[in-house]
Design a protein around this motif. Structure first.
Motif, PDB file in Angstrom:
ATOM      1  N   ILE A 222      17.697  -3.803 -18.827  1.00 17.03           N
ATOM      2  CA  ILE A 222      16.944  -4.978 -18.402  1.00 17.03           C
ATOM      3  C   ILE A 222      16.661  -4.894 -16.905  1.00 17.03           C
ATOM      4  N   ALA A 223      15.592  -5.551 -16.483  1.00 21.31           N
ATOM      5  CA  ALA A 223      15.189  -5.505 -15.073  1.00 21.31           C
ATOM      6  C   ALA A 223      16.191  -6.272 -14.203  1.00 21.31           C
ATOM      7  N   VAL A 224      16.544  -5.681 -13.083  1.00 21.72           N
ATOM      8  CA  VAL A 224      17.393  -6.328 -12.076  1.00 21.72           C
ATOM      9  C   VAL A 224      16.709  -6.142 -10.732  1.00 21.72           C
ATOM     10  N   HIS A 225      16.292  -7.243 -10.117  1.00 19.36           N
ATOM     11  CA  HIS A 225      15.505  -7.150  -8.893  1.00 19.36           C
ATOM     12  C   HIS A 225      16.351  -7.399  -7.646  1.00 19.36           C
ATOM     13  N   VAL A 226      16.079  -6.580  -6.636  1.00 21.90           N
ATOM     14  CA  VAL A 226      16.680  -6.776  -5.317  1.00 21.90           C
ATOM     15  C   VAL A 226      15.567  -6.701  -4.280  1.00 21.90           C
ATOM     16  N   LEU A 227      15.852  -7.192  -3.076  1.00 21.75           N
ATOM     17  CA  LEU A 227      14.912  -7.007  -1.974  1.00 21.75           C
ATOM     18  C   LEU A 227      15.202  -5.640  -1.370  1.00 21.75           C
ATOM     19  N   GLY A 228      14.251  -4.721  -1.491  1.00 16.89           N
ATOM     20  CA  GLY A 228      14.553  -3.370  -1.040  1.00 16.89           C
ATOM     21  C   GLY A 228      13.338  -2.508  -0.844  1.00 16.89           C
ATOM     22  N   ASP A 229      13.613  -1.303  -0.402  1.00 18.61           N
ATOM     23  CA  ASP A 229      12.604  -0.260  -0.220  1.00 18.61           C
ATOM     24  C   ASP A 229      12.778   0.713  -1.382  1.00 18.61           C
ATOM     25  N   SER A 230      11.807   0.780  -2.260  1.00 21.28           N
ATOM     26  CA  SER A 230      11.957   1.577  -3.485  1.00 21.28           C
ATOM     27  C   SER A 230      12.178   3.052  -3.173  1.00 21.28           C
ATOM     28  N   ASP A 231      11.486   3.594  -2.175  1.00 14.55           N
ATOM     29  CA  ASP A 231      11.658   5.011  -1.838  1.00 14.55           C
ATOM     30  C   ASP A 231      13.070   5.294  -1.340  1.00 14.55           C
ATOM     31  N   GLN A 232      13.580   4.408  -0.490  1.00 15.13           N
ATOM     32  CA  GLN A 232      14.920   4.634   0.052  1.00 15.13           C
ATOM     33  C   GLN A 232      15.993   4.451  -1.012  1.00 15.13           C
ATOM     34  N   LEU A 233      15.855   3.455  -1.865  1.00 14.14           N
ATOM     35  CA  LEU A 233      16.844   3.277  -2.928  1.00 14.14           C
ATOM     36  C   LEU A 233      16.809   4.440  -3.916  1.00 14.14           C
TER      37      LEU A 233
END
Length: 346
Positions: A222-233
């Motif tokens: 299931i989707a779990v959203h965070v505030l982030g930078d997708s490339d760095q994560l």
């Protein structure tokens, strides 16, 4: 300015300050100085209070020559090694009213200088080894092995491997520099951690198959959203999973587990935790505090053989810090290791 006003003035100075009168006795100390040398030092001869020979010489010369003197003062302050820059300045128009001694804490500056020196030394060492190999093979190919096709092929393969290693090192250095520059700026885009994990696991399945490791992903349905930078994560997950496959693959399995919590203790609010768990050789926990240092390796030879640059976990730490997350490492020799990333849920 009358000398009797000086004690009132130094009380408001945030730096440690010691006032020594013309009789060579400690006339006054402010609170920071009292914390360093003890409040009972007032009224005593400065030799019995300051004690350290280099510091005593500095004060003695300032009193005798009536000129300002400087010295470095090393001490253990609050269970840490501290370095102070000390200035002893004469008081009075003729310098005969005593000396005021000011201590400036330069510990952080000294540490940063040492970090820069260590960094340059490590980079130089990491680049020198492959460069030396390349130069040696080039000289051989230009000389004795000029017409040896078998040797030429073997040497070119090694040269290619060393060149790729240098390229990875430069890429990781640039990546680390960018991450450090952005570390204080928190990302504000909503990204799906589950999707990033599924993508990273899928990308690294060929490496798992090549290493003979069974890799499983749990909890990412299931989707779990965070505030982030997708490339760095993605870089964080890729680094941790790749490390697990390379160094923990001897256990034959690698689990990547995503769990969510309504109240993660690290944030006192909702959070998501990603654990990369291997059943490999593990390592002594004594290494854990230093694993995120640049170029620190548990097994330097094996890491280089695997193509590691020694910067992966340092990059992970800085990226996780930028996302206001937590990074934890656990390991037991013979039982494997767990690398955990905790992030606040958006």
């Amino acid at each position: 300015m009358p000398v009797n006003l000086v004690p009132s003035i130094i009380a408001g100075v945030p730096l440690p300050v010691v006032l020594i009168d013309r009789e060579e006795r400690v006339n006054a100390m402010n609170a920071p100085a009292s914390a360093m040398f003890g409040a009972a030092g007032t009224g005593r001869h400065y030799i019995t209070v300051l004690r350290q020979p280099a510091l005593l010489d500095c004060v003695e010369e300032a009193l005798r020559l009536r000129q300002a003197r400087r010295v470095r003062y090393l001490t253990t302050d609050m269970a840490r090694e501290a370095t102070y820059e000390v200035v002893a300045s004469p008081l009075g128009t003729d310098g005969g009213q005593g000396v005021v001694v000011v201590f400036t804490d330069v510990t952080e500056r000294e540490q940063m200088g040492q970090i820069r020196r260590d960094f340059v030394a490590n980079v130089s060492h990491e680049l020198k080894t492959p460069l030396t190999a390349l130069l040696g093979f080039i000289e051989t190919l230009q000389g004795p092995a000029r017409d040896d096709a078998a040797a030429r092929g073997r040497f070119l393969e090694i040269m290619g491997r060393e060149a790729k290693r240098m390229s990875r090192l430069v890429s990781d250095l640039l990546s680390l520099s960018r991450v450090e520059a952005e570390e204080r700026v928190r990302p504000d885009a909503r990204v799906d951690v589950s999707a990033l994990l599924r993508s990273s696991v899928q990308t690294l399945r060929p490496l798992a198959a090549e290493s003979g490791v069974e890799m499983t992903l749990e909890g990412a349905d299931i989707a779990v959203h965070v505030l982030g930078d997708s490339d760095q994560l993605t870089q964080v997950f890729h680094n941790l999973i790749e490390n697990g496959l390379k160094y923990g693959g001897t256990g034959g399995s690698l689990r990547v587990v995503l769990t969510t919590s309504e109240r993660e203790l690290a944030f006192r609010g909702p959070g998501v935790r990603i654990d990369v768990i291997d059943r490999g050789e593990g390592f002594d926990p004594v290494h854990i505090p230093r694993l995120t240092e640049r170029f620190y390796r548990v097994d330097s030879h094996r890491s280089r053989e695997m193509g590691g640059t020694g910067l992966g976990l340092a990059i992970v730490k800085h990226i996780v810090n930028r996302h206001r997350g937590r990074f934890r490492i656990e390991s037991t020799p013979g039982q494997g290791s767990t690398f955990s990333v905790m992030l606040p849920v958006a």
